[in-house]
Design a protein around this motif. Structure first.
Motif, short mmCIF file in Angstrom:
data_model
loop_
_atom_site.label_atom_id
_atom_site.label_comp_id
_atom_site.label_asym_id
_atom_site.label_seq_id
_atom_site.Cartn_x
_atom_site.Cartn_y
_atom_site.Cartn_z
N GLN A 18 46.42 18.22 89.15
CA GLN A 18 46.78 17.71 87.84
C GLN A 18 46.69 16.19 87.81
O GLN A 18 46.28 15.59 86.82
CB GLN A 18 48.21 18.16 87.47
N LYS A 21 42.96 14.70 87.44
CA LYS A 21 42.08 15.09 86.33
C LYS A 21 41.10 13.99 85.99
O LYS A 21 40.00 14.25 85.55
CB LYS A 21 42.91 15.47 85.10
N TRP A 22 41.52 12.74 86.15
CA TRP A 22 40.60 11.63 85.99
C TRP A 22 39.81 11.48 87.28
O TRP A 22 40.37 11.27 88.34
CB TRP A 22 41.36 10.34 85.68
N ARG A 40 37.45 12.30 82.31
CA ARG A 40 38.29 13.50 82.27
C ARG A 40 37.52 14.60 81.53
O ARG A 40 37.15 14.44 80.38
CB ARG A 40 39.62 13.21 81.59
N ASP A 42 38.50 17.72 80.84
CA ASP A 42 39.28 18.66 80.04
C ASP A 42 40.34 17.93 79.22
O ASP A 42 41.53 18.13 79.42
CB ASP A 42 39.93 19.69 80.96
N GLY A 127 37.01 22.52 83.75
CA GLY A 127 38.25 21.95 84.23
C GLY A 127 38.20 21.70 85.72
O GLY A 127 37.25 22.06 86.39
N SER A 129 39.97 22.44 89.32
CA SER A 129 40.89 23.38 89.93
C SER A 129 40.75 23.36 91.44
O SER A 129 39.70 23.00 91.96
CB SER A 129 40.64 24.80 89.40
N GLY A 155 38.09 25.20 80.82
CA GLY A 155 39.10 24.21 80.52
C GLY A 155 39.48 24.23 79.06
O GLY A 155 39.84 25.23 78.49
#
Length: 227
Positions: A18, A21-22, A40, A42, A127, A129, A155
């Motif tokens: 989390q 994400k960037w 990013r 998503d 996304g 993960s 995402g």
């Protein structure tokens, strides 16, 4: 005790993802200008243009981000994964006028792309993960994000059914859907420089349902030849 430790590791892994994400990335806009910074895949909220995929970009970690719609871009790279802008294939699973991103899975003369099917809202459809690496590109693209982080489908697009769809073509304008019916012919064409891989395709050891394993095996064979 082991269960508690395992759960803790999963939580830590998820928290780490989390926070990441960037990702470092570069985009090329429709005029051919390149910009490097952080992307990013998503992003939350609505995109600048209805029914188009979009990403968020910022030049440095401290800068305010801004959104880039698919029609603003030609392509972008996140870590080692490359994405290009594509319009919905004729009679494809997208909306008629939809513009979005597809990931370049194999950068061969006949390229292999992947996208998420259906029609939906905003975001890129991709996304980040843990432990998921969808495809290992060759040529100029490479594959997978390091540190156990990978690019996965599904995402922010929220597309109907969340179905993963593979396409093939010399470019996105000519791409067509990969199906069970054309799988053997198309993948033989794409992977024809690896006879052992082609043999396994013809022996039906690989198909559309386990194409990820085929891609991994193909790239392992290529990597072995380079040693």
């Amino acid at each position: 005790m082991r269960t508690t430790i395992l759960l803790s590791l999963i939580v830590l892994s998820f928290t780490s993802v989390q926070a990441q994400k960037w990702q470092p990335g570069t985009f090329t806009d429709v005029k051919g200008n390149r910009e490097s910074g952080f992307i990013r895949l998503d992003p939350p909220g609505k995109g600048p243009i209805k029914d188009e995929g979009f990403i968020e970009f910022k030049e440095t970690e401290k800068n305010n981000p801004y959104k880039l719609s698919a029609s603003d871009l030609r392509s972008f790279i996140v870590a080692k994964d490359s994405f290009v802008v594509a319009h919905a294939p004729q009679n494809g699973a997208w909306g008629k006028e939809e513009t979005d991103f597809v990931k370049v899975v194999l950068d061969e003369p006949t390229k292999l792309y992947v996208a998420q099917g259906g029609k939906g809202g905003g975001g890129s459809g991709f996304g980040i993960s843990p432990g998921v690496g969808l495809g290992y590109g060759t040529g100029g693209y490479g594959g997978g994000v390091g540190g156990g982080i990978g690019i996965s489908l599904g995402g922010g697009r929220g597309r109907k059914g969340g179905k993963t769809i593979y396409y093939y073509g010399t470019n996105t304008a000519e791409m067509k859907q990969l199906t069970d019916q054309n799988f053997e012919d198309i993948m033989t064409d794409i992977m024809g420089d690896e006879p052992d891989v082609v043999e396994k395709i013809h022996a039906h050891q690989f198909g559309l349902k386990n194409i990820d394993k085929l891609i991994t095996y193909y790239n392992a064979q290529i990597a072995a030849h380079k040693k």
